[in-house]
Motif scaffolding. Structure first.
Motif, PDB file in Angstrom:
ATOM      1  N   GLU A 244       0.838  -1.203   0.000  1.00 57.12           N
ATOM      2  CA  GLU A 244       0.000   0.000   0.000  1.00 57.12           C
ATOM      3  C   GLU A 244       0.875   1.256   0.000  1.00 57.12           C
ATOM      4  OE1 GLU A 244      -4.016   0.987   2.341  1.00 57.12           O
ATOM      5  OE2 GLU A 244      -2.286   0.741   3.648  1.00 57.12           O
ATOM      6  N   TYR A 245       1.926   1.246   0.797  1.00 60.74           N
ATOM      7  CA  TYR A 245       2.855   2.379   0.833  1.00 60.74           C
ATOM      8  C   TYR A 245       3.534   2.561  -0.525  1.00 60.74           C
ATOM      9  CZ  TYR A 245       2.768   2.908   5.945  1.00 60.74           C
ATOM     10  OH  TYR A 245       2.412   3.144   7.234  1.00 60.74           O
ATOM     11  N   TYR A 246       3.938   1.460  -1.118  1.00 58.73           N
ATOM     12  CA  TYR A 246       4.648   1.507  -2.397  1.00 58.73           C
ATOM     13  C   TYR A 246       3.750   2.049  -3.502  1.00 58.73           C
ATOM     14  CZ  TYR A 246       7.289  -0.047  -6.470  1.00 58.73           C
ATOM     15  OH  TYR A 246       7.950  -0.090  -7.657  1.00 58.73           O
ATOM     16  N   GLU A 247       2.488   1.656  -3.506  1.00 52.32           N
ATOM     17  CA  GLU A 247       1.563   2.045  -4.569  1.00 52.32           C
ATOM     18  C   GLU A 247       0.803   3.342  -4.297  1.00 52.32           C
ATOM     19  OE1 GLU A 247      -1.013  -1.277  -5.268  1.00 52.32           O
ATOM     20  OE2 GLU A 247       0.493  -2.300  -6.485  1.00 52.32           O
ATOM     21  N   ALA A 248       0.963   3.923  -3.129  1.00 52.35           N
ATOM     22  CA  ALA A 248       0.222   5.145  -2.787  1.00 52.35           C
ATOM     23  C   ALA A 248       0.559   6.262  -3.775  1.00 52.35           C
ATOM     24  CB  ALA A 248       0.548   5.585  -1.363  1.00 52.35           C
ATOM     25  N   PRO A 249      -0.463   6.973  -4.272  1.00 49.16           N
ATOM     26  CA  PRO A 249      -0.223   8.051  -5.231  1.00 49.16           C
ATOM     27  C   PRO A 249       0.247   9.352  -4.576  1.00 49.16           C
ATOM     28  CG  PRO A 249      -2.567   7.811  -4.847  1.00 49.16           C
ATOM     29  CD  PRO A 249      -1.882   6.712  -4.061  1.00 49.16           C
ATOM     30  N   PHE A 250       0.575   9.298  -3.306  1.00 51.88           N
ATOM     31  CA  PHE A 250       1.058  10.464  -2.575  1.00 51.88           C
ATOM     32  C   PHE A 250       2.214  10.025  -1.685  1.00 51.88           C
ATOM     33  CE2 PHE A 250      -2.604   8.578  -0.518  1.00 51.88           C
ATOM     34  CZ  PHE A 250      -2.118   8.282   0.744  1.00 51.88           C
ATOM     35  N   THR A 251       2.936  10.997  -1.154  1.00 59.02           N
ATOM     36  CA  THR A 251       4.075  10.700  -0.282  1.00 59.02           C
ATOM     37  C   THR A 251       3.871  11.374   1.058  1.00 59.02           C
ATOM     38  OG1 THR A 251       5.375  12.638  -0.936  1.00 59.02           O
ATOM     39  CG2 THR A 251       5.603  10.647  -2.304  1.00 59.02           C
TER      40      THR A 251
ATOM     41  N   ALA B  78      -0.461  17.776   4.708  1.00 58.28           N
ATOM     42  CA  ALA B  78      -1.056  17.196   5.912  1.00 58.28           C
ATOM     43  C   ALA B  78      -1.635  15.811   5.658  1.00 58.28           C
ATOM     44  CB  ALA B  78      -2.141  18.120   6.452  1.00 58.28           C
ATOM     45  N   TYR B  79      -2.220  15.588   4.496  1.00 57.48           N
ATOM     46  CA  TYR B  79      -2.827  14.279   4.206  1.00 57.48           C
ATOM     47  C   TYR B  79      -1.768  13.188   4.194  1.00 57.48           C
ATOM     48  CZ  TYR B  79      -5.715  10.684   2.089  1.00 57.48           C
ATOM     49  OH  TYR B  79      -6.394   9.524   1.850  1.00 57.48           O
ATOM     50  N   GLY B  80      -0.703  13.398   3.431  1.00 57.23           N
ATOM     51  CA  GLY B  80       0.358  12.391   3.335  1.00 57.23           C
ATOM     52  C   GLY B  80       1.039  12.133   4.662  1.00 57.23           C
ATOM     53  N   SER B  81       1.374  13.189   5.374  1.00 64.39           N
ATOM     54  CA  SER B  81       2.065  12.994   6.646  1.00 64.39           C
ATOM     55  C   SER B  81       1.156  12.344   7.680  1.00 64.39           C
ATOM     56  CB  SER B  81       2.628  14.320   7.175  1.00 64.39           C
ATOM     57  OG  SER B  81       1.606  15.264   7.372  1.00 64.39           O
ATOM     58  N   THR B  82      -0.119  12.706   7.709  1.00 61.06           N
ATOM     59  CA  THR B  82      -1.054  12.086   8.651  1.00 61.06           C
ATOM     60  C   THR B  82      -1.273  10.620   8.310  1.00 61.06           C
ATOM     61  OG1 THR B  82      -2.179  14.196   8.992  1.00 61.06           O
ATOM     62  CG2 THR B  82      -3.383  12.216   9.614  1.00 61.06           C
ATOM     63  N   PHE B  83      -1.453  10.319   7.027  1.00 65.12           N
ATOM     64  CA  PHE B  83      -1.669   8.936   6.600  1.00 65.12           C
ATOM     65  C   PHE B  83      -0.479   8.053   6.993  1.00 65.12           C
ATOM     66  CE2 PHE B  83      -0.836   5.587   3.512  1.00 65.12           C
ATOM     67  CZ  PHE B  83      -1.997   4.854   3.596  1.00 65.12           C
ATOM     68  N   PHE B  84       0.725   8.470   6.618  1.00 67.07           N
ATOM     69  CA  PHE B  84       1.891   7.639   6.888  1.00 67.07           C
ATOM     70  C   PHE B  84       2.221   7.571   8.375  1.00 67.07           C
ATOM     71  CE2 PHE B  84       2.531   8.307   2.330  1.00 67.07           C
ATOM     72  CZ  PHE B  84       2.767   6.995   1.945  1.00 67.07           C
ATOM     73  N   PHE B  85       1.958   8.648   9.105  1.00 67.32           N
ATOM     74  CA  PHE B  85       2.192   8.630  10.550  1.00 67.32           C
ATOM     75  C   PHE B  85       1.253   7.644  11.235  1.00 67.32           C
ATOM     76  CE2 PHE B  85       1.163  10.179  14.815  1.00 67.32           C
ATOM     77  CZ  PHE B  85       2.420  10.201  15.390  1.00 67.32           C
ATOM     78  N   ALA B  86      -0.033   7.758  10.945  1.00 68.26           N
ATOM     79  CA  ALA B  86      -1.026   6.905  11.617  1.00 68.26           C
ATOM     80  C   ALA B  86      -0.870   5.442  11.221  1.00 68.26           C
ATOM     81  CB  ALA B  86      -2.439   7.395  11.294  1.00 68.26           C
TER      82      ALA B  86
END
Length: 164
Positions: free
Chosen positions: A103-110, A115-123
């Motif tokens: 999921e991390y590899y294929e995510a269309p964002f980093t 805020a979306y990317g950092s919140t997603f990857f943090f959580a």
């Protein structure tokens, strides 16, 4: 900072202080903030919740069932059930972790995409770390069960791994 920059202990730039205590969030400001949030959401290409996230949810719920089966088997003295339940639980946890990596590899964002990317990857990252630690915890209990260290009345380490 000078005392004039604080209001009731909040810095002037604090959104809570601005909206709650200072009265700076007029209707026009609120409308602008809502538009900003909407534009933020629209510009991010989020993950499809019916793909890997749904599969991982099913895997997590299933692992809860298999570890509960293992625990009840241990209490009932069913060694074969304990071993099967723990093996299935660990397999599901490894699959979950692998799918999260995909999921991390294929995510269309980093993580640097606001805020979306950092919140997603943090959580999700902290949850993934929790799953990895829990997998190790349950694997230790598995080896202790293999070595006959745990019994139907003496298995605090295994219960602790389940609660974790």
């Amino acid at each position: 900072m000078s005392a004039a920059m604080y209001f009731n202990g909040y810095a002037n730039g604090d959104v809570v202080a601005e909206g709650s205590f200072m009265g700076n969030h007029t209707f026009a400001v609120q409308k602008g903030l809502n538009l900003g949030v909407a534009l933020f959401i629209v510009r991010i290409d989020p993950l499809n919740p019916f793909e890997i996230p749904l599969l991982n949810t099913i895997i997590l719920l299933s692992s809860g069932a298999t570890v509960t089966y293992a625990h009840h088997s241990l209490i009932q003295g069913n060694r074969k059930g304990v071993l099967l339940g723990i093996i299935l639980t660990v397999i599901l946890a490894v699959i979950f972790t692998g799918l999260q990596g995909l999921e991390y590899y294929e995510a269309p964002f980093t993580i640097s995409d606001g805020a979306y990317g950092s919140t997603f990857f943090f959580a999700t990252g902290f949850h993934g770390l929790h799953v990895i630690i829990g997998t190790l915890f349950i694997a230790v209990a598995f080896f202790r069960i293999l070595s006959y260290h745990l019994t139907d009345h003496h298995h605090l380490g295994f219960e602790s791994s389940i609660l974790y």
